[in-house]
Write a protein that holds these residues in place. Structure first.
Motif, short mmCIF file in Angstrom:
data_model
loop_
_atom_site.label_atom_id
_atom_site.label_comp_id
_atom_site.label_asym_id
_atom_site.label_seq_id
_atom_site.Cartn_x
_atom_site.Cartn_y
_atom_site.Cartn_z
N ASN A 498 0.81 -1.22 0.00
CA ASN A 498 0.00 0.00 0.00
C ASN A 498 0.85 1.27 0.00
OD1 ASN A 498 -2.37 -1.49 0.07
ND2 ASN A 498 -2.51 -1.45 2.31
N VAL A 499 2.03 1.20 0.60
CA VAL A 499 2.88 2.40 0.73
C VAL A 499 3.93 2.47 -0.37
CG1 VAL A 499 4.46 3.66 2.24
CG2 VAL A 499 2.52 2.41 3.22
N LEU A 500 4.60 1.36 -0.64
CA LEU A 500 5.75 1.37 -1.55
C LEU A 500 5.51 0.65 -2.87
CD1 LEU A 500 8.66 0.68 1.00
CD2 LEU A 500 7.87 2.89 0.11
N GLY A 501 4.40 -0.07 -3.01
CA GLY A 501 4.09 -0.73 -4.28
C GLY A 501 4.45 -2.20 -4.32
N ASP A 502 4.18 -2.80 -5.48
CA ASP A 502 4.34 -4.24 -5.65
C ASP A 502 5.77 -4.71 -5.50
OD1 ASP A 502 1.66 -4.65 -6.06
OD2 ASP A 502 1.78 -4.57 -8.25
N ASN A 503 6.73 -3.93 -6.01
CA ASN A 503 8.12 -4.35 -5.96
C ASN A 503 8.58 -4.58 -4.52
OD1 ASN A 503 10.47 -4.81 -7.77
ND2 ASN A 503 11.41 -3.25 -6.48
N ALA A 504 8.23 -3.64 -3.65
CA ALA A 504 8.60 -3.76 -2.24
C ALA A 504 7.85 -4.91 -1.58
CB ALA A 504 8.31 -2.45 -1.52
N PHE A 505 6.60 -5.12 -1.98
CA PHE A 505 5.81 -6.24 -1.46
C PHE A 505 6.56 -7.55 -1.64
CE2 PHE A 505 3.04 -9.75 -2.62
CZ PHE A 505 2.14 -9.83 -1.57
N TYR A 506 7.03 -7.81 -2.87
CA TYR A 506 7.69 -9.08 -3.16
C TYR A 506 9.07 -9.18 -2.51
CZ TYR A 506 3.99 -10.36 -6.35
OH TYR A 506 2.77 -10.71 -6.87
N GLU A 507 9.69 -8.06 -2.27
CA GLU A 507 11.00 -8.09 -1.61
C GLU A 507 10.89 -8.74 -0.24
OE1 GLU A 507 14.51 -4.93 -0.26
OE2 GLU A 507 12.99 -4.32 -1.72
N LEU A 508 9.78 -8.48 0.47
CA LEU A 508 9.56 -9.13 1.76
C LEU A 508 8.91 -10.50 1.58
CD1 LEU A 508 9.48 -9.23 4.84
CD2 LEU A 508 7.34 -7.92 4.77
N TYR A 509 7.91 -10.60 0.72
CA TYR A 509 7.16 -11.83 0.58
C TYR A 509 8.03 -13.00 0.13
CZ TYR A 509 3.64 -15.16 -0.90
OH TYR A 509 2.89 -16.30 -1.05
N ASN A 510 9.01 -12.74 -0.72
CA ASN A 510 9.82 -13.81 -1.30
C ASN A 510 10.91 -14.34 -0.37
OD1 ASN A 510 8.46 -13.78 -3.74
ND2 ASN A 510 9.88 -12.38 -4.73
N THR A 511 11.03 -13.80 0.81
CA THR A 511 12.16 -14.17 1.67
C THR A 511 12.18 -15.64 2.06
OG1 THR A 511 10.87 -13.35 3.58
CG2 THR A 511 12.53 -11.87 2.65
N ASP A 512 11.03 -16.33 2.03
CA ASP A 512 11.02 -17.75 2.37
C ASP A 512 10.52 -18.61 1.21
OD1 ASP A 512 8.41 -17.00 2.42
OD2 ASP A 512 7.96 -17.73 4.44
N ASP A 513 10.62 -18.11 -0.02
CA ASP A 513 10.22 -18.85 -1.21
C ASP A 513 11.26 -19.93 -1.51
OD1 ASP A 513 10.18 -19.47 -4.16
OD2 ASP A 513 8.44 -18.14 -4.10
N LYS A 514 10.85 -21.20 -1.48
CA LYS A 514 11.81 -22.31 -1.62
C LYS A 514 12.52 -22.31 -2.97
CE LYS A 514 9.04 -25.72 -0.85
NZ LYS A 514 8.59 -27.14 -0.72
N THR A 515 11.80 -21.98 -4.03
CA THR A 515 12.41 -22.01 -5.36
C THR A 515 13.43 -20.89 -5.52
OG1 THR A 515 10.28 -22.85 -6.17
CG2 THR A 515 11.89 -22.17 -7.82
N ILE A 516 13.10 -19.72 -5.02
CA ILE A 516 14.05 -18.60 -5.08
C ILE A 516 15.28 -18.91 -4.23
CG2 ILE A 516 14.41 -16.17 -4.50
CD1 ILE A 516 11.49 -15.67 -5.20
N LEU A 517 15.07 -19.45 -3.05
CA LEU A 517 16.19 -19.78 -2.16
C LEU A 517 17.10 -20.83 -2.82
CD1 LEU A 517 14.39 -19.92 1.32
CD2 LEU A 517 15.87 -18.10 0.43
N ARG A 518 16.49 -21.78 -3.55
CA ARG A 518 17.31 -22.79 -4.24
C ARG A 518 18.14 -22.14 -5.34
NH1 ARG A 518 20.51 -25.69 -5.39
NH2 ARG A 518 20.47 -27.89 -5.99
N ALA A 519 17.57 -21.17 -6.03
CA ALA A 519 18.30 -20.46 -7.09
C ALA A 519 19.45 -19.64 -6.50
CB ALA A 519 17.35 -19.56 -7.87
N VAL A 520 19.19 -18.99 -5.38
CA VAL A 520 20.25 -18.21 -4.73
C VAL A 520 21.39 -19.12 -4.30
CG1 VAL A 520 20.80 -16.82 -2.68
CG2 VAL A 520 18.71 -16.36 -3.98
N GLU A 521 21.04 -20.26 -3.72
CA GLU A 521 22.04 -21.25 -3.30
C GLU A 521 22.89 -21.69 -4.49
OE1 GLU A 521 22.07 -25.91 -1.77
OE2 GLU A 521 20.27 -24.69 -1.51
#
Length: 524
Positions: A498-521
């Motif tokens: 609501n304050v910063l938009g969709d980009n900021a939303f996903y920056e927090l929401y994705n912190t425990d996404d298993k597929t993203i974490l596997r890619a980072v690893e």
């Protein structure tokens, strides 16, 4: 339920764009013909038109005949009415006509959630949190206003005007704005940010006319912050324009690398190769896909996989391997036909089989669940006849989607019925919106995700969630520790959006996404 679908569901139900429609890309137009019948169908319709005892709407009859006709072809060929077509192609065009706001209906009142950057409303200094109480001098607040009615009132051709009366918090008088409707951008790069000091993340929602430029802009900004490796997230990306996928793949590949080739019944194979001038040729990368990644997403993922350019992570993609062309009829309705198949560089056609029954085709994803494919890569088997070898010697398979190099199972976390009821009623979403509305001055002074998250964590009240659940007559229950933590995180994510938009939303929401974490690893 898929995490992303679950988190987006309240927003999809509550938020709508106020906008109009445009027409898509270059068309192949069917020439006008005379009134002489050209087929048995046309002959029958003409007989009815000239001889039937009652006056009837022949166009309506024709439309009803189209669905069974096109089912005999393939699932991606279709007849589309003019109105439906205009609604379908706005995301592909990357813009629509409107006043440039996102809104929800709260307490029978239109409340602006976000003002779209660069749109007409932003230029007039209309704010998030403003209430639209009148349109063209007619009071609409408290009169059973709906999303559909709102869009009908606010949308219109570019250059036309609409007058709105706005109630702003802490401003006693009603504010009046005359808004000239204009072109409103629809971004296809859903999110772009640095996950680590070297690894960037870009999520693409669809392949539109503006995707390539959006992507290059995001990469350029991240390079200024040390970008060396990149995750391209194409999960839930249903595709879009073939040439956009080709342009995007060109950014990563060396000169002469095959991106894709197409072949039709009467057309020879047409190869599309990289020019070697891409901006991302030296960036290590991974591509994320899932069962809803289709068409142009599969072209891009297949090009990266077959050229040994990037690692594909996730689950098998949808399996849409046909190129569609749109033919405009005399009444401006559209026939969309599959005219070619596309093939990955190794020669794979990844279109999944179709037996002529649309219900079976649509049920194929359900069958993947029942066969265990979503949870175990070893449950997937392809015959040797569908085996192909890439230029790097890797074995890949055709016959229905892109198989990832690294499999990530679907999240099997189960949630209580009480949690599901709270989610279905959008209780946390509404709580976050009201919290934002009441604390907008404080929150707007915060410059980043962590600062807003700290405020939200401090002020989040689980008791308010329980109280609202009781007010909505949800059967009493108690959230587990993990469910409570999830609801608190959702609350923070929604406020941040609501304050910063969709980009900021996903920056927090994705912190425990298993597929993203596997890619980072992997990239680390």
């Amino acid at each position: 339920m898929n995490n992303k679908i679950r988190i987006l569901l309240p927003l999809l139900l509550a938020v709508a764009f106020a906008g109009g429609m445009l027409l898509q890309r270059q068309f192949t137009t069917v020439p006008r013909r005379g009134i002489q019948p050209t087929s048995k169908i046309e002959e029958i319709l003409q007989l009815i038109r000239n001889n039937y005892v009652e006056d009837i709407n022949i166009d309506s009859i024709s439309n009803n005949l189209m669905l069974p006709l096109f089912e005999k072809l393939d699932p991606h060929s279709s007849y589309i009415t003019t109105d439906n077509y205009r609604e379908m192609i706005d995301p592909i065009l990357g813009s629509f006509d409107g006043i440039g706001v996102q809104f929800v209906i709260q307490n029978d009142t239109i409340v602006i959630v976000q003002v779209i950057h660069g749109g007409p409303s932003e230029k007039l200094d209309i704010h998030a949190g403003d209430r639209i109480v009148s349109v063209n001098d007619s009071i609409i607040a408290g009169n059973g206003i709906t999303n559909e009615k709102t869009i009908k009132l606010l949308k219109g051709p570019r250059g036309t005007k609409v007058k709105v009366g706005i109630k702003r918090l802490n401003v006693p008088d009603l504010l009046t704005f005359e808004i000239t409707r204009g072109a409103i951008p629809i971004t296809s790069v859903e999110s772009a940010y640095m996950i680590t000091d070297k690894i960037g993340y870009i999520a693409i929602d669809c392949f539109s006319q503006t995707t390539h430029d959006e992507f290059l802009s995001a990469v350029s900004k991240m390079k200024q912050h040390g970008l060396q490796k990149l995750i391209v997230d194409l999960r839930d990306n249903g595709g879009g324009l073939l040439y956009t996928a080709i342009d995007l793949a060109n950014e990563f590949l060396s000169q002469g690398d095959t991106i894709v080739f197409t072949k039709g019944k009467k057309e020879p194979a047409e190869y599309f190769t990289a020019e070697g001038n891409g901006t991302c040729r030296d960036i290590d990368m991974a591509v994320l896909i899932n069962e809803y990644s289709a068409s142009a997403s599969e072209i891009f993922a297949g090009a990266m996989q077959d050229n040994g350019r990037g690692t594909v992570i996730g689950r098998r993609s949808y399996g849409k391997g046909v190129v569609n062309e749109d033919f405009v009829l005399r009444d401006s309705s559209v026939v969309r036909l599959s005219t070619k198949k596309f093939y990955t560089p190794s020669g794979r056609c990844i279109q999944k089989p179709y037996n002529g029954k649309l219900s079976d085709y649509d049920r194929e994803l359900v069958d993947r669940y029942s066969h265990g494919e979503m949870y175990d890569a070893d449950s997937i088997h392809f015959p040797d006849s569908l085996k192909f070898t890439t230029k790097t010697g890797k074995i890949v398979y055709g016959g229905g989607g892109i198989m990832p190099d690294i499999f990530v199972a679907l999240d099997t976390t189960t949630y209580s019925q009480f949690f599901q009821d709270i989610t279905a009623k959008s209780i946390v979403y509404n709580y976050a919106f009201e919290f934002t509305d009441q604390n907008r001055d404080l929150l707007s002074k915060q410059e980043n995700v962590k600062a807003i998250q700290a405020i939200c964590n401090k002020m989040f009240s689980l008791d308010k969630v329980y109280k609202e659940a009781d007010n909505q007559n949800i059967k009493k229950g108690k959230l587990s520790k993990s469910e409570s933590e999830w609801e608190q995180k959702l609350f923070c994510c929604y406020v941040i959006r609501n304050v910063l938009g969709d980009n900021a939303f996903y920056e927090l929401y994705n912190t425990d996404d298993k597929t993203i974490l596997r890619a980072v690893e992997l990239l680390k």
